[in-house]
Motif scaffolding. Structure first.
Motif, mmCIF file in Angstrom:
data_model
loop_
_atom_site.group_PDB
_atom_site.id
_atom_site.type_symbol
_atom_site.label_atom_id
_atom_site.label_comp_id
_atom_site.label_asym_id
_atom_site.label_seq_id
_atom_site.Cartn_x
_atom_site.Cartn_y
_atom_site.Cartn_z
ATOM 1 N N TYR A 157 12.125 33.633 55.592
ATOM 2 C CA TYR A 157 13.168 34.322 56.361
ATOM 3 C C TYR A 157 12.771 34.394 57.836
ATOM 4 O O TYR A 157 11.598 34.493 58.174
ATOM 5 C CB TYR A 157 13.405 35.742 55.827
ATOM 6 C CG TYR A 157 14.057 35.766 54.474
ATOM 7 C CD1 TYR A 157 15.445 35.881 54.347
ATOM 8 C CD2 TYR A 157 13.293 35.666 53.313
ATOM 9 C CE1 TYR A 157 16.044 35.900 53.100
ATOM 10 C CE2 TYR A 157 13.891 35.682 52.069
ATOM 11 C CZ TYR A 157 15.268 35.804 51.967
ATOM 12 O OH TYR A 157 15.860 35.813 50.731
ATOM 13 N N SER A 158 13.793 34.378 58.679
ATOM 14 C CA SER A 158 13.572 34.507 60.115
ATOM 15 C C SER A 158 14.895 34.870 60.766
ATOM 16 O O SER A 158 15.897 35.068 60.077
ATOM 17 C CB SER A 158 13.010 33.204 60.704
ATOM 18 O OG SER A 158 12.629 33.404 62.053
ATOM 19 N N ALA A 159 14.885 34.983 62.098
ATOM 20 C CA ALA A 159 16.094 35.358 62.829
ATOM 21 C C ALA A 159 16.492 34.247 63.777
ATOM 22 O O ALA A 159 15.642 33.613 64.399
ATOM 23 C CB ALA A 159 15.863 36.644 63.607
ATOM 24 N N ASN A 160 17.804 34.004 63.880
ATOM 25 C CA ASN A 160 18.297 32.995 64.803
ATOM 26 C C ASN A 160 18.155 33.443 66.242
ATOM 27 O O ASN A 160 17.875 32.649 67.137
ATOM 28 C CB ASN A 160 19.779 32.705 64.521
ATOM 29 C CG ASN A 160 19.951 31.615 63.474
ATOM 30 O OD1 ASN A 160 19.097 30.750 63.341
ATOM 31 N ND2 ASN A 160 21.040 31.675 62.733
ATOM 32 N N GLU A 161 18.366 34.728 66.496
ATOM 33 C CA GLU A 161 18.337 35.259 67.848
ATOM 34 C C GLU A 161 17.427 36.472 67.916
ATOM 35 O O GLU A 161 17.098 37.071 66.890
ATOM 36 C CB GLU A 161 19.756 35.638 68.295
ATOM 37 C CG GLU A 161 20.720 34.454 68.328
ATOM 38 C CD GLU A 161 22.111 34.879 68.772
ATOM 39 O OE1 GLU A 161 22.318 36.103 68.954
ATOM 40 O OE2 GLU A 161 22.971 34.001 68.937
ATOM 41 N N ASN A 196 13.817 40.731 54.994
ATOM 42 C CA ASN A 196 14.528 39.674 54.274
ATOM 43 C C ASN A 196 16.043 39.877 54.293
ATOM 44 O O ASN A 196 16.766 39.299 53.486
ATOM 45 C CB ASN A 196 14.034 39.574 52.821
ATOM 46 C CG ASN A 196 14.209 40.876 52.057
ATOM 47 O OD1 ASN A 196 14.845 41.813 52.535
ATOM 48 N ND2 ASN A 196 13.640 40.924 50.864
ATOM 49 N N LYS A 197 16.518 40.735 55.201
ATOM 50 C CA LYS A 197 17.960 40.954 55.363
ATOM 51 C C LYS A 197 18.210 41.488 56.765
ATOM 52 O O LYS A 197 17.272 41.846 57.496
ATOM 53 C CB LYS A 197 18.494 41.934 54.321
ATOM 54 C CG LYS A 197 17.855 43.305 54.371
ATOM 55 C CD LYS A 197 18.411 44.215 53.277
ATOM 56 C CE LYS A 197 17.746 45.594 53.319
ATOM 57 N NZ LYS A 197 18.246 46.489 52.253
ATOM 58 N N ASP A 198 19.498 41.535 57.152
ATOM 59 C CA ASP A 198 19.840 42.042 58.478
ATOM 60 C C ASP A 198 19.295 43.459 58.651
ATOM 61 O O ASP A 198 19.283 44.260 57.708
ATOM 62 C CB ASP A 198 21.361 42.065 58.670
ATOM 63 C CG ASP A 198 21.961 40.666 58.657
ATOM 64 O OD1 ASP A 198 21.186 39.694 58.717
ATOM 65 O OD2 ASP A 198 23.198 40.558 58.571
ATOM 66 N N ILE A 199 18.854 43.768 59.864
ATOM 67 C CA ILE A 199 18.343 45.104 60.136
ATOM 68 C C ILE A 199 19.149 45.746 61.252
ATOM 69 O O ILE A 199 19.689 45.070 62.130
ATOM 70 C CB ILE A 199 16.843 45.084 60.516
ATOM 71 C CG1 ILE A 199 16.608 44.232 61.770
ATOM 72 C CG2 ILE A 199 15.994 44.600 59.364
ATOM 73 C CD1 ILE A 199 15.180 44.306 62.301
ATOM 74 N N VAL A 226 19.387 38.326 60.086
ATOM 75 C CA VAL A 226 18.281 37.628 59.440
ATOM 76 C C VAL A 226 18.848 36.567 58.492
ATOM 77 O O VAL A 226 19.796 36.831 57.750
ATOM 78 C CB VAL A 226 17.388 38.621 58.669
ATOM 79 C CG1 VAL A 226 16.280 37.894 57.922
ATOM 80 C CG2 VAL A 226 16.795 39.640 59.639
ATOM 81 N N GLU A 227 18.285 35.379 58.550
ATOM 82 C CA GLU A 227 18.735 34.267 57.709
ATOM 83 C C GLU A 227 17.569 33.730 56.885
ATOM 84 O O GLU A 227 16.400 33.867 57.267
ATOM 85 C CB GLU A 227 19.289 33.132 58.584
ATOM 86 C CG GLU A 227 20.468 33.509 59.461
ATOM 87 C CD GLU A 227 21.786 33.505 58.716
ATOM 88 O OE1 GLU A 227 21.773 33.134 57.510
ATOM 89 O OE2 GLU A 227 22.806 33.860 59.321
#
Length: 318
Positions: A157-161, A196-199, A226-227
């Protein structure tokens, strides 16, 4: 039994003295209570405490510390006020501005004052009709908020922005000499593990050491999408730039393998032509037989890029 010279027993003399002392004390106590039950007129001083200071004004240190009141009341009540001195809270939101000072009207706030001090205004007169508080205007400035982050993602998992703050800047006011020295403020550290999910949530502004400033906002909202990510690889040609026209340069390898991370939704969008791997001819030094490759262009949606090898061997043919 021992007797005095006139024949009176000693114990009777002591008993009479004790009885006399008791009645004397009792009489004085009753007299004291009678006196306290009478009406008196006295000047009483009440200490002042100021609350709700205006955000755009700096209250002077030499503000009034107390207010004097002429009270007509029972001695018991006046003694209480003399001994315990209840504090009067001055709400600066209830003032008006006049010629560089805040003016608190006793008459306009009599109900609040009477409630705080438990006094009867019919028997009380304030020696001043108003309380004047000097102030200096504060300078207003908008400061960027910098997030202090300690984020770790779950595997895959990681973040695009980057994390987003709302608002990303806040208004602050204070003495010009202080506020001109700062351009940004930080949040308190934000620690989130195994993401592992949007925060989303709120984080407080760190005002440590900035007590002279007034913050119009002391916390901001944060969000981050988070994607689920996967790793991909692709072959990308190596380009050598700024090669002189009279130089015949040959490099090896001509292509390098490029590794990257991308979220699953965009995996099929990745193409070799979206990347640029470049070496600069001008970086060659005497005795050096390789160039260092670097990625100059990539899609915004890919992250964690690395090359299978950065050293590109070259030969100059004469």
């Amino acid at each position: 039994m021992r007797k005095t010279s006139n024949g009176t027993p000693n114990f009777l003399k002591k008993s009479n003295l004790q009885t006399f002392g008791f009645f004397l004390f009792f009489s004085a106590f009753v007299w004291f209570l009678v006196q306290l039950s009478k009406d008196y007129t006295q000047v009483v001083s009440f200490p002042l405490e100021y609350v709700n200071p205006p955000m755009d004004k700096s209250i002077a240190e030499e503000k009034p510390k107390s207010v004097e009141v002429r009270m007509q009341d029972k001695g018991f009540n006046i003694l209480y006020y003399k001994l315990y001195k209840p504090e009067l809270l001055i709400d600066l939101e209830q003032t008006r501005t006049e010629e560089g000072r805040l003016v608190y009207s006793i008459e306009a706030n009599r109900e609040d004052i009477a409630s705080q001090l438990n006094i009867d205004f019919e028997k009380t007169r304030f020696l001043s009709d108003e309380i004047n508080i000097a102030f200096q205007p504060k300078k207003l400035k908008r400061l960027k908020v910098v997030p202090e982050l300690n984020l770790s993602f779950a595997v895959g998992y990681s973040a695009n922005e980057e994390i987003s703050l709302e608002p990303d800047s806040i208004d602050v006011s204070g003495p010009e000499s202080i506020i001109d020295t700062i351009s940004e403020v930080s949040t308190f550290p934000l620690n989130i593990n195994n993401i592992n999910k949007d925060i989303q949530g709120k984080v407080a502004i760190d005002t440590t050491g900035l007590g002279m400033l007034s913050f119009y906002q002391t916390q901001v909202n944060y969000t981050m999408e988070v994607e689920k990510f996967t790793e991909g690889e692709i072959q990308v040609p190596v380009e050598v730039r700024n090669v002189p026209e009279d130089v015949n340069l040959s490099i090896f390898p001509k292509e390098v393998k490029l590794f990257y991370q991308v979220n699953l939704k965009q995996y099929e969008m990745v193409r070799a032509e979206d990347f640029s791997v470049v070496c600069e001819y001008e970086d060659i030094r005497e005795g050096q037989d390789y160039l260092l490759a670097e990625v100059r262009r990539k899609p915004d949606y890919v992250t964690n890029i690395r090359l299978s090898e950065r050293k590109i061997q070259f030969i100059i043919k004469r």
